[in-house]
Write a protein that holds these residues in place. Sequence first.
Motif, PDB file in Angstrom:
ATOM      1  N   ARG A 172      34.522  36.510  46.862  1.00  0.00           N
ATOM      2  CA  ARG A 172      33.781  37.055  45.721  1.00  0.00           C
ATOM      3  C   ARG A 172      32.844  38.189  46.144  1.00  0.00           C
ATOM      4  N   SER A 173      32.925  38.589  47.410  1.00  0.00           N
ATOM      5  CA  SER A 173      32.058  39.662  47.907  1.00  0.00           C
ATOM      6  C   SER A 173      32.595  41.022  47.459  1.00  0.00           C
ATOM      7  N   ARG A 174      31.761  42.049  47.582  1.00  0.00           N
ATOM      8  CA  ARG A 174      32.121  43.375  47.092  1.00  0.00           C
ATOM      9  C   ARG A 174      33.398  43.943  47.720  1.00  0.00           C
ATOM     10  N   PRO A 175      33.603  43.855  49.060  1.00  0.00           N
ATOM     11  CA  PRO A 175      34.837  44.433  49.603  1.00  0.00           C
ATOM     12  C   PRO A 175      36.094  43.813  48.992  1.00  0.00           C
ATOM     13  N   TYR A 176      36.044  42.506  48.717  1.00  0.00           N
ATOM     14  CA  TYR A 176      37.228  41.851  48.141  1.00  0.00           C
ATOM     15  C   TYR A 176      37.376  42.171  46.666  1.00  0.00           C
ATOM     16  N   ARG A 177      36.252  42.294  45.958  1.00  0.00           N
ATOM     17  CA  ARG A 177      36.351  42.711  44.553  1.00  0.00           C
ATOM     18  C   ARG A 177      36.993  44.103  44.470  1.00  0.00           C
ATOM     19  N   ASP A 178      36.610  44.987  45.400  1.00  0.00           N
ATOM     20  CA  ASP A 178      37.220  46.314  45.443  1.00  0.00           C
ATOM     21  C   ASP A 178      38.705  46.219  45.813  1.00  0.00           C
ATOM     22  N   GLN A 179      39.019  45.262  46.689  1.00  0.00           N
ATOM     23  CA  GLN A 179      40.414  45.094  47.102  1.00  0.00           C
ATOM     24  C   GLN A 179      41.297  44.677  45.926  1.00  0.00           C
ATOM     25  N   TYR A 180      40.805  43.752  45.108  1.00  0.00           N
ATOM     26  CA  TYR A 180      41.591  43.302  43.954  1.00  0.00           C
ATOM     27  C   TYR A 180      41.868  44.473  43.005  1.00  0.00           C
ATOM     28  N   ARG A 181      40.880  45.336  42.877  1.00  0.00           N
ATOM     29  CA  ARG A 181      41.075  46.492  41.994  1.00  0.00           C
ATOM     30  C   ARG A 181      42.170  47.412  42.535  1.00  0.00           C
ATOM     31  N   LEU A 182      42.264  47.544  43.836  1.00  0.00           N
ATOM     32  CA  LEU A 182      43.330  48.361  44.421  1.00  0.00           C
ATOM     33  C   LEU A 182      44.707  47.752  44.161  1.00  0.00           C
ATOM     34  N   TYR A 183      44.755  46.428  44.035  1.00  0.00           N
ATOM     35  CA  TYR A 183      46.023  45.751  43.804  1.00  0.00           C
ATOM     36  C   TYR A 183      46.498  45.868  42.358  1.00  0.00           C
ATOM     37  N   THR A 184      45.601  46.178  41.450  1.00  0.00           N
ATOM     38  CA  THR A 184      45.987  46.245  40.042  1.00  0.00           C
ATOM     39  C   THR A 184      46.555  47.617  39.717  1.00  0.00           C
TER      40      THR A 184
END
Length: 420
Positions: free
Chosen positions: A124-136
């Motif tokens: 739930r940290s910022r780098p992973y939130r950004d990562q999920y956005r790259l996957y969409t």
Amino acid sequence: MTFDLAVETVAHAVPTTWKVEEFRRHATLVDEVNAGGNMPLLSLASTGIVSPRSEEGGMGKQIPSEATIERYWITRPGNLVVNPMWLIGGGIGVSRIAGAVSPDYRVYKIGSELFPPFLHHLLRSRPYRDQYRLYTRAETTFDRRVSKQDFHPMPLLIPPLEEQHRIAEFLDIETARIDQLASHMKAQDDLLAVRRRSVMARAWVPDCPSVRLGYFLQLVTSGPRGWGDYVSDDGNLFFRSANLRRDSINPNLNSVVRVAPPESAVAESVRSMVRRGDVLVGITGANTGWVARADESVIGANVSQHVCLLRPATEVIDGTWLAYIISSPMVQEKLLGSQYGGTKTQLSLPDLRDLRVPLPRLEDQSALNRSIDSELAQIEGQRQLRQRQLALLAERRQALITAAVTGQLDVTKFRSTSDI
């Protein structure tokens, strides 16, 4: 290993005692279904909290069929629950309770090298939130789904197990303190809403004679039906119920659209066109009873069929006072309350035309407007300050989590947020 872009930046900078390995090496998909439908139904909030469904006796807002319930995935304490369609909005978290979650979700059993509460904060940290956005691929429900093919190879930052425990304990304590402070601020917002209703009540002057509002209105009308079909990039502004606010008489133009009505609808266009001093009231759906005063931004707009246009006789009624009196708790109770204590979801034009209110002199209405305007401006200033404070708290919370789970912050040095 080839890292994905958003996590790569922090992955290369973790302490040397940490490992960076793919998610699929440490998690296994759970395929246990709710056969028999005996497990309590759970939901996953954007806060990452997995909790029992509260609506309709635990069935949720949209009650699933028995066959669907039996296809729900069973989750147990320590399992990771993922909503692949809402990862970018926070739809991921470790469950602390047992139950069954939607078959559209994914449930993972976590391996022994990961402490689930640490993984909860990490993902739930910022780098992973950004990562999920790259996957969409888009913002639509279908295209924003994060696929297993993308999610499973995602790199994890893995400290030694003992350090994971320390980080998770630290973050649990510190985020709880931040959340408690945010809760106090939200409670103050609730008090501001109570104060606002008290201020709005001043428009109701009980010592004045009561009159039927329709006697002092030049026009009571709603917009023509079907004009939503004529929405276009040009034409007149189209004032809809979405342009009303719950807590203000100022129009909300964040979702404004324009309409190009047919040439045969000249009379309807003229009748439903907003003039200076008009008052606009929502008459259907969730925005029933919400009020807007026509200011410069909406003059010349057409109203939709879901909005009532009231045009006061200006020699008797001031438009601002009319907006305030309709927004007052006394009138809202009259309009929205039903005989059985429910709430109306639709108003008729006669509901507004037949409304009886105390009518002060025009000069007294102006004085009331100035007093109410002044206090509401103070309340709005405090509300905006509170919103900025809440935003800063949310930023601090996220920064604290990110720093701890990426090794930028040695949590052994701190005992409380006051030390940071």
